[in-house]
Structures are given as structure tokens and as C-alpha cells.
Design an enzyme around this catalytic site. Sequence first.
Site, short mmCIF file in Angstrom:
data_model
loop_
_atom_site.label_atom_id
_atom_site.label_comp_id
_atom_site.label_asym_id
_atom_site.label_seq_id
_atom_site.Cartn_x
_atom_site.Cartn_y
_atom_site.Cartn_z
CG ASN A 176 -4.94 -9.21 6.28
OD1 ASN A 176 -5.52 -9.64 7.27
ND2 ASN A 176 -5.58 -8.94 5.15
CG ASP B 112 -5.54 -2.17 0.67
OD1 ASP B 112 -6.78 -2.02 0.69
OD2 ASP B 112 -4.81 -1.84 1.62
CE LYS C 299 6.49 -25.02 -4.65
NZ LYS C 299 7.34 -26.06 -4.11
CE LYS D 189 -8.93 4.33 5.82
NZ LYS D 189 -8.11 3.44 6.65
CE LYS E 288 -12.21 2.66 2.48
NZ LYS E 288 -11.87 1.28 2.18
CG PHE F 105 -14.27 -2.23 11.52
CD1 PHE F 105 -15.58 -2.57 11.27
CD2 PHE F 105 -13.77 -2.35 12.81
CE1 PHE F 105 -16.40 -3.05 12.29
CE2 PHE F 105 -14.58 -2.82 13.84
CZ PHE F 105 -15.89 -3.17 13.58
N PRO G 292 -11.11 -4.49 -5.78
CG PRO G 292 -12.94 -5.92 -5.99
CD PRO G 292 -11.45 -5.85 -6.18
CG ASP G 293 -12.98 0.33 -0.93
OD1 ASP G 293 -13.85 -0.19 -0.21
OD2 ASP G 293 -12.15 1.16 -0.52
CB ILE G 294 -16.27 -4.86 -0.72
CG1 ILE G 294 -15.27 -5.78 -1.43
CG2 ILE G 294 -17.66 -5.49 -0.72
CD1 ILE G 294 -14.92 -7.03 -0.65
N1 CTP Z 1 -12.63 -2.64 2.66
C1 CTP Z 1 -13.38 -3.26 1.69
N2 CTP Z 1 -12.80 -3.61 0.49
C2 CTP Z 1 -11.49 -3.35 0.26
C3 CTP Z 1 -10.72 -2.72 1.26
C4 CTP Z 1 -11.32 -2.39 2.44
O1 CTP Z 1 -14.56 -3.51 1.90
N3 CTP Z 1 -10.96 -3.71 -0.89
C5 CTP Z 1 -13.28 -2.22 3.91
C6 CTP Z 1 -12.82 -2.96 5.14
O2 CTP Z 1 -13.63 -4.08 5.41
C7 CTP Z 1 -12.95 -1.90 6.22
C8 CTP Z 1 -12.57 -0.65 5.48
O3 CTP Z 1 -12.91 -0.88 4.13
O4 CTP Z 1 -14.28 -1.73 6.63
C9 CTP Z 1 -11.09 -0.38 5.63
O5 CTP Z 1 -10.68 0.36 4.57
P1 CTP Z 1 -9.19 0.45 4.02
O6 CTP Z 1 -9.17 1.45 2.94
O7 CTP Z 1 -8.62 -0.90 3.71
O8 CTP Z 1 -8.53 0.99 5.23
P2 CTP Z 1 -7.43 0.43 6.10
O9 CTP Z 1 -7.44 -1.05 6.20
O10 CTP Z 1 -7.63 1.16 7.36
O11 CTP Z 1 -6.13 0.79 5.25
P3 CTP Z 1 -5.58 2.15 4.57
O12 CTP Z 1 -5.35 3.07 5.74
O13 CTP Z 1 -4.37 1.68 3.90
O14 CTP Z 1 -6.60 2.69 3.62
#
Ligand code: CTP
Length: 398
Positions: free
Chosen positions: A208, A276, A286, A338, A342, A324, A304-306
Site C-alpha cells: 500500500n 488486511d 517466480k 473502529k 478493536k 490509527f 491477524p489484526d495486531i
Molecule cells: N492494524 C493492525 N493489524 C492489522 C490491520 C490494522 O494492527 N492487520 C492497525 C493499524 O496499524 C491501525 C488500525 O489497526 O492502527 C487500522 O485498522 P484497520 O482495520 O486496518 O482500519 P483501516 O486501515 O482504517 O481500514 P478499514 O476501514 O478497511 O478497516
Amino acid sequence: MLHGKRILLIIAGGIAAFKSLDLIRRLREQGAHVTPVLTKAAEEFVTPLSVSALAAEKVYRDLFDLTVEHEMGHIELSRAADLVVVAPATSDLLAKMAGGLANDLASTLLMATDKPVLCAPSMNVRMWLHPSNQRNVARLREDGIRFVGPGEGEMACGEYGPGRMAEVPEIIAAVSEVLADGPLKGKHVLVTSGPTHEPIDPVRYIANRSSGTQGTALARALMALGARVTFVTGPASVPPPEGAEVIAVETADQMRAAVLAALPSDAAVFAAAVADWRVVSASDSKIKKDGSGHIPALELAENPDILAEVSKLTENRPGLVVGFAAETNDVTAHATAKRARKGCDWIVANDVSPETGIMGGRENAVTVITGEGAETLPRMSKTEVAEKLATRIAEALS
Ligand code: CTP
């Protein structure tokens, strides 16, 4: 970061002495004043002239020069600094320090100082592991001497193991930590930053547009208030902050592992733009066009959502978890939802609609959402946003 700090740098006779030239340069870049001292053996590895040129200072070499006391006496020299750094610290010099010997300028200064002392050992692996050296190091730690490194790796002598002098950025991080001053002194803050890269095959990946600018500015602002920062970064396009402990990763999975390994921390700020999704079975070789017009389909799996995982930890959860949120519309409403989903304490929402130029740009416009409500800050540079957030974090941790 080290503006106005005075460092007495003792360079002992080891092959790593060449790295100390770079150390001098980098300390001065940070605003520190470096007074160099060379042992006799060090002069076999680096010349007093090059050390003096880089430090823009006289090099102190001989105890008896000083006892003439035309200039500064050894007591004064050892106390004029805010910190004494010994890099490289050889086994010989560590043994002298542990035994209280004062038979040359370096060992005498180390006996006479009343300032913190930081050693960056450098020696052959067998010498490092030798019981007498280990005994000396343990004794010195008891005496309050601080150590950075040694690292593990291939050595100049061809052997492999611990004994390599810490790299210059690690030494700078350790120096910054000892000299830290401010409301976050003694606090450990974890910052994630940059994008992640999710491999498709060895040459292609999903990424990204995150540059890492906001995360880097935050780490700098937190360190300026005295924090020790562990900086877990994906492949960013801006250099990592000098003075932080930098852990470079590529994928979301690696970032998760690095974050969990860096805990405990007093606060954690998740500024990374984590992908994501990852490719389910990235190819080891390759992927080739086979000429048939067949277009490969990529199967994706959720990463994984850290942030969510750390927010929900029952053990080792940082006292303050800040996420963020990148939004393009209904910024406050989406970010508030959010935050709840979270489980983080604060969420910093930014409007990343393309017309704002925020993603990859130098400015940011954020809304900080806490348990007490939302506050929208005017548009300002990412550095100023970082300073405002760091100040708020310091207030929350005090
Ligand atoms: N984050 C994380 N691990 C992930 C995805 C996101 O730690 N796999 C953290 C990012 O560092 C940030 C926050 O979660 O602090 C953003 O969440 P995210 O769900 O990715 O939101 P957006 O990027 O705003 O996207 P969306 O609106 O699609 O949820």
C-alpha cells in the site's frame, strides 16, 4: 536528540575501533559534543588525526599529558561529560575496570568519573565467553556499568558467535536512553509504522502507499520526551528514526511476532498500514506466463489484526493502546466504531480521501477519539501531529 550533550568517548584497541569513527560522526549529527580518548592499542587501529578531525576536538591519549595540567586534569576531563562511552570495550579494558586499575588515561578516567558509563564490548567469541570475562562483565553490571551488545555474527577472525561490537544505531539508541530527559523518561513505547508487503512470489508483492512518515515522526517525538522506543517497521520509504530500537519486518505476520516479542511496554501506538490480506500460498519461484493466456487467481486470507489482538491481551497489555484509522468519509463515526470494535484506548482518525494528499504526504488532519470524546485538530505537518500526540501520551502515562 542529543543536542548539547557531552560525551567522553573512550576508544580501546580492537578491530571494531573503525566503527567508532562512524559513531563520532553520528553522535555529532544528533547534536552531541564528543571528546575522544584513545588507548595506545587503539592507535594501531585508528589514527588520532582521523578521530580528531571527525570529532572536531583534541584527542586525549596520554595520562602524563594531563598531569602536566596545562589543559584539563583527568578528574575534570572525566566529569565534564554527561556520559562516558567505551566503544570498543576490549576484554583487557573491561578487566581493568572490574579490578579498579588506573594505569593509563582510559582506565584512570573510568575510575575517576562520577557519570554513567556505557560499554560496547568487542572481542573474539572465546574471549567474550571466557569465564574471567563473564565474571568481569557481571561485576561491572553490579557496579552500575551499562552495556550495549555485543551482537552475534561472523567475526573479523572468521569465528561465529557473540562478541561483535553493537552496530552504531544500537549504540546511539543506548546513549539516547541513558541521557533521556523529559516526562517519558523511563517509559517504553512501542510504535508500528510503514506498510507491510505480502509476497505473491519471490519478486512480486501486495503493498500500500504508506510511507512511514507519521510513524517515524511519532517515534522521534516520543524519544524527544524521553521515551525508549521500539520501532517495528514495514518497508517504509523514509529512513527509520535514529535512536530507536528498530525492528524491520516485511509481512503482517512478521509484524505481529515482532510486536508481541517487544512487549511489555507502557504504551503502544499502531501507526502501520498493515495489509488486511495475504496471499494464501505464495509461490517459492517466480510465477511465469505459460503462453496459454491463463491468468493466475490469487487466493487471499485475512491477516491477524495486531492492534485488536494487543488491545485484548489479558497479560502484558500496554497501559495505553493507540490505533490509527484511515477514513475517507464520516471520519468520526467510522473511527468511533473502529475504536469499540478493536478495543483500543484511543484512535487517531485521519481523512485519507485522495484530494487531501495525506497518504504519503507531509501533512495530516486528525481527530483523536478517546473514552472522553473526539477532538479534531487543525491540519498541520505530520511532525506537529506527532508532537501533539506524544504530549498527550506523556500526560496519560504520568
Ligand atoms: N492494524 C493492525 N493489524 C492489522 C490491520 C490494522 O494492527 N492487520 C492497525 C493499524 O496499524 C491501525 C488500525 O489497526 O492502527 C487500522 O485498522 P484497520 O482495520 O486496518 O482500519 P483501516 O486501515 O482504517 O481500514 P478499514 O476501514 O478497511 O478497516
